[in-house]
Design a protein around this motif. Structure first.
Motif, PDB file in Angstrom:
ATOM      1  N   ARG A  93       7.458  -7.121   0.272  1.00 46.89           N
ATOM      2  CA  ARG A  93       7.932  -8.509   0.185  1.00 46.89           C
ATOM      3  C   ARG A  93       7.196  -9.270  -0.920  1.00 46.89           C
ATOM      4  O   ARG A  93       7.795 -10.044  -1.659  1.00 46.89           O
ATOM      5  CB  ARG A  93       7.737  -9.210   1.529  1.00 46.89           C
ATOM      6  N   ILE A  94       5.897  -9.063  -1.009  1.00 42.81           N
ATOM      7  CA  ILE A  94       5.126  -9.723  -2.062  1.00 42.81           C
ATOM      8  C   ILE A  94       5.628  -9.300  -3.438  1.00 42.81           C
ATOM      9  O   ILE A  94       5.805 -10.126  -4.333  1.00 42.81           O
ATOM     10  CB  ILE A  94       3.616  -9.414  -1.914  1.00 42.81           C
ATOM     11  N   SER A  95       5.865  -7.990  -3.586  1.00 42.30           N
ATOM     12  CA  SER A  95       6.333  -7.517  -4.893  1.00 42.30           C
ATOM     13  C   SER A  95       7.696  -8.108  -5.241  1.00 42.30           C
ATOM     14  O   SER A  95       7.999  -8.341  -6.412  1.00 42.30           O
ATOM     15  CB  SER A  95       6.390  -5.990  -4.929  1.00 42.30           C
ATOM     16  N   ASP A  99       0.226 -10.410 -14.678  1.00 42.49           N
ATOM     17  CA  ASP A  99      -1.005  -9.617 -14.841  1.00 42.49           C
ATOM     18  C   ASP A  99      -0.966  -8.269 -14.118  1.00 42.49           C
ATOM     19  O   ASP A  99      -1.971  -7.830 -13.563  1.00 42.49           O
ATOM     20  CB  ASP A  99      -2.234 -10.418 -14.385  1.00 42.49           C
ATOM     21  N   GLY A 100       0.158  -7.635 -14.082  1.00 39.83           N
ATOM     22  CA  GLY A 100       0.253  -6.312 -13.468  1.00 39.83           C
ATOM     23  C   GLY A 100       0.182  -6.323 -11.957  1.00 39.83           C
ATOM     24  O   GLY A 100       0.110  -5.277 -11.326  1.00 39.83           O
ATOM     25  N   PHE A 101       0.207  -7.507 -11.350  1.00 41.17           N
ATOM     26  CA  PHE A 101       0.087  -7.621  -9.894  1.00 41.17           C
ATOM     27  C   PHE A 101       1.237  -6.922  -9.183  1.00 41.17           C
ATOM     28  O   PHE A 101       1.042  -6.263  -8.169  1.00 41.17           O
ATOM     29  CB  PHE A 101       0.019  -9.088  -9.479  1.00 41.17           C
ATOM     30  N   LYS A 102       2.433  -7.063  -9.746  1.00 41.20           N
ATOM     31  CA  LYS A 102       3.602  -6.439  -9.131  1.00 41.20           C
ATOM     32  C   LYS A 102       3.433  -4.920  -9.078  1.00 41.20           C
ATOM     33  O   LYS A 102       3.672  -4.287  -8.045  1.00 41.20           O
ATOM     34  CB  LYS A 102       4.862  -6.806  -9.910  1.00 41.20           C
ATOM     35  N   LYS A 103       2.972  -4.333 -10.180  1.00 43.98           N
ATOM     36  CA  LYS A 103       2.802  -2.881 -10.243  1.00 43.98           C
ATOM     37  C   LYS A 103       1.754  -2.416  -9.225  1.00 43.98           C
ATOM     38  O   LYS A 103       1.956  -1.437  -8.517  1.00 43.98           O
ATOM     39  CB  LYS A 103       2.402  -2.474 -11.654  1.00 43.98           C
ATOM     40  N   GLU A 104       0.657  -3.127  -9.146  1.00 44.86           N
ATOM     41  CA  GLU A 104      -0.404  -2.767  -8.204  1.00 44.86           C
ATOM     42  C   GLU A 104       0.068  -2.888  -6.759  1.00 44.86           C
ATOM     43  O   GLU A 104      -0.261  -2.055  -5.911  1.00 44.86           O
ATOM     44  CB  GLU A 104      -1.633  -3.651  -8.421  1.00 44.86           C
ATOM     45  N   THR A 105       0.850  -3.932  -6.489  1.00 42.14           N
ATOM     46  CA  THR A 105       1.362  -4.140  -5.138  1.00 42.14           C
ATOM     47  C   THR A 105       2.311  -3.018  -4.743  1.00 42.14           C
ATOM     48  O   THR A 105       2.241  -2.481  -3.635  1.00 42.14           O
ATOM     49  CB  THR A 105       2.086  -5.504  -5.048  1.00 42.14           C
ATOM     50  N   LEU A 106       3.199  -2.635  -5.654  1.00 40.80           N
ATOM     51  CA  LEU A 106       4.128  -1.533  -5.377  1.00 40.80           C
ATOM     52  C   LEU A 106       3.376  -0.224  -5.178  1.00 40.80           C
ATOM     53  O   LEU A 106       3.734   0.583  -4.311  1.00 40.80           O
ATOM     54  CB  LEU A 106       5.151  -1.406  -6.509  1.00 40.80           C
ATOM     55  N   GLU A 107       2.333   0.001  -5.965  1.00 47.68           N
ATOM     56  CA  GLU A 107       1.540   1.221  -5.825  1.00 47.68           C
ATOM     57  C   GLU A 107       0.827   1.258  -4.467  1.00 47.68           C
ATOM     58  O   GLU A 107       0.786   2.293  -3.806  1.00 47.68           O
ATOM     59  CB  GLU A 107       0.517   1.324  -6.963  1.00 47.68           C
ATOM     60  N   ALA A 108       0.277   0.125  -4.040  1.00 52.06           N
ATOM     61  CA  ALA A 108      -0.381   0.064  -2.731  1.00 52.06           C
ATOM     62  C   ALA A 108       0.621   0.356  -1.619  1.00 52.06           C
ATOM     63  O   ALA A 108       0.331   1.098  -0.681  1.00 52.06           O
ATOM     64  CB  ALA A 108      -1.019  -1.305  -2.522  1.00 52.06           C
ATOM     65  N   SER A 109       1.808  -0.206  -1.744  1.00 49.33           N
ATOM     66  CA  SER A 109       2.857   0.035  -0.755  1.00 49.33           C
ATOM     67  C   SER A 109       3.245   1.508  -0.729  1.00 49.33           C
ATOM     68  O   SER A 109       3.424   2.099   0.335  1.00 49.33           O
ATOM     69  CB  SER A 109       4.080  -0.827  -1.078  1.00 49.33           C
ATOM     70  N   LYS A 110       3.341   2.132  -1.898  1.00 44.04           N
ATOM     71  CA  LYS A 110       3.688   3.557  -1.985  1.00 44.04           C
ATOM     72  C   LYS A 110       2.613   4.422  -1.317  1.00 44.04           C
ATOM     73  O   LYS A 110       2.928   5.348  -0.569  1.00 44.04           O
ATOM     74  CB  LYS A 110       3.849   3.948  -3.452  1.00 44.04           C
ATOM     75  N   GLN A 111       1.356   4.109  -1.574  1.00 42.54           N
ATOM     76  CA  GLN A 111       0.267   4.884  -0.981  1.00 42.54           C
ATOM     77  C   GLN A 111       0.257   4.759   0.537  1.00 42.54           C
ATOM     78  O   GLN A 111       0.024   5.738   1.252  1.00 42.54           O
ATOM     79  CB  GLN A 111      -1.072   4.434  -1.556  1.00 42.54           C
ATOM     80  N   ILE A 112       0.530   3.574   1.042  1.00 43.01           N
ATOM     81  CA  ILE A 112       0.576   3.378   2.494  1.00 43.01           C
ATOM     82  C   ILE A 112       1.708   4.208   3.081  1.00 43.01           C
ATOM     83  O   ILE A 112       1.548   4.868   4.103  1.00 43.01           O
ATOM     84  CB  ILE A 112       0.732   1.885   2.841  1.00 43.01           C
ATOM     85  N   ARG A 113       2.880   4.184   2.437  1.00 41.10           N
ATOM     86  CA  ARG A 113       4.018   4.985   2.926  1.00 41.10           C
ATOM     87  C   ARG A 113       3.677   6.468   2.958  1.00 41.10           C
ATOM     88  O   ARG A 113       4.048   7.178   3.889  1.00 41.10           O
ATOM     89  CB  ARG A 113       5.250   4.768   2.042  1.00 41.10           C
ATOM     90  N   GLU A 114       2.967   6.960   1.941  1.00 43.17           N
ATOM     91  CA  GLU A 114       2.575   8.366   1.903  1.00 43.17           C
ATOM     92  C   GLU A 114       1.663   8.708   3.070  1.00 43.17           C
ATOM     93  O   GLU A 114       1.778   9.782   3.662  1.00 43.17           O
ATOM     94  CB  GLU A 114       1.894   8.689   0.569  1.00 43.17           C
ATOM     95  N   HIS A 115       0.765   7.800   3.428  1.00 41.52           N
ATOM     96  CA  HIS A 115      -0.110   8.029   4.572  1.00 41.52           C
ATOM     97  C   HIS A 115       0.689   7.975   5.877  1.00 41.52           C
ATOM     98  O   HIS A 115       0.407   8.726   6.805  1.00 41.52           O
ATOM     99  CB  HIS A 115      -1.252   7.011   4.613  1.00 41.52           C
ATOM    100  N   LEU A 116       1.691   7.102   5.942  1.00 37.88           N
ATOM    101  CA  LEU A 116       2.512   7.009   7.149  1.00 37.88           C
ATOM    102  C   LEU A 116       3.295   8.293   7.384  1.00 37.88           C
ATOM    103  O   LEU A 116       3.515   8.697   8.526  1.00 37.88           O
ATOM    104  CB  LEU A 116       3.474   5.829   7.043  1.00 37.88           C
ATOM    105  N   ILE A 117       3.695   8.962   6.327  1.00 38.39           N
ATOM    106  CA  ILE A 117       4.450  10.211   6.440  1.00 38.39           C
ATOM    107  C   ILE A 117       3.615  11.254   7.188  1.00 38.39           C
ATOM    108  O   ILE A 117       4.147  12.059   7.939  1.00 38.39           O
ATOM    109  CB  ILE A 117       4.890  10.705   5.053  1.00 38.39           C
ATOM    110  N   LYS A 118       2.302  11.220   7.003  1.00 37.40           N
ATOM    111  CA  LYS A 118       1.427  12.192   7.670  1.00 37.40           C
ATOM    112  C   LYS A 118       1.447  12.038   9.184  1.00 37.40           C
ATOM    113  O   LYS A 118       1.170  12.983   9.917  1.00 37.40           O
ATOM    114  CB  LYS A 118      -0.008  12.029   7.161  1.00 37.40           C
ATOM    115  N   PHE A 119       1.793  10.841   9.679  1.00 36.52           N
ATOM    116  CA  PHE A 119       1.848  10.614  11.123  1.00 36.52           C
ATOM    117  C   PHE A 119       3.102  11.200  11.754  1.00 36.52           C
ATOM    118  O   PHE A 119       3.164  11.371  12.956  1.00 36.52           O
ATOM    119  CB  PHE A 119       1.805   9.111  11.442  1.00 36.52           C
ATOM    120  N   LYS A 120       4.113  11.446  10.954  1.00 33.79           N
ATOM    121  CA  LYS A 120       5.399  11.913  11.512  1.00 33.79           C
ATOM    122  C   LYS A 120       5.346  13.359  11.894  1.00 33.79           C
ATOM    123  O   LYS A 120       4.618  14.138  11.500  1.00 33.79           O
ATOM    124  CB  LYS A 120       6.532  11.678  10.521  1.00 33.79           C
TER     125      LYS A 120
END
Length: 98
Positions: A66-68, A77-98
């Motif tokens: 939502r922030i992105s 200042d690249g905030f959008k890119k960093e926010t999307l990357e953080a969201s992607k990393q969280i999703r990758e960690h969530l996949i490990k729970f499935k």
């Protein structure tokens, strides 16, 4: 339909270990044995704490997305890119729970 029965002997300790592994995986002893023999992927049940962490990470990922979206008009200042990357990393960690 599963009608045939296979019996085998185990020690008391082995019996307890087998039952505990089945319980931790959320399956019956029969399902556990079939899974081991046929190379099924067995996983353990999530604990209440793991479920809570999954829900929290999922909420964080949604918030980052939502922030992105707020920065669609321009990259500040690249905030959008960093926010999307953080969201992607969280999703990758969530996949490990499935």
């Amino acid at each position: 339909m599963k009608n045939d029965l296979i019996k085998f002997r185990v020690s008391k300790i082995e019996n307890l270990i087998i039952k505990k592994k089945a319980e931790d995986s959320g399956v019956t002893v029969s399902e556990l044995m079939r899974g081991l023999v046929f190379d099924y992927k067995l996983s353990h049940k999530l604990t209440a704490e793991e479920i809570e962490c999954y829900q929290l990470l999922s909420k964080y990922a949604d918030n980052f997305r939502r922030i992105s979206n707020l920065f669609k008009l321009g990259d500040v200042d690249g905030f959008k890119k960093e926010t999307l990357e953080a969201s992607k990393q969280i999703r990758e960690h969530l996949i490990k729970f499935k």
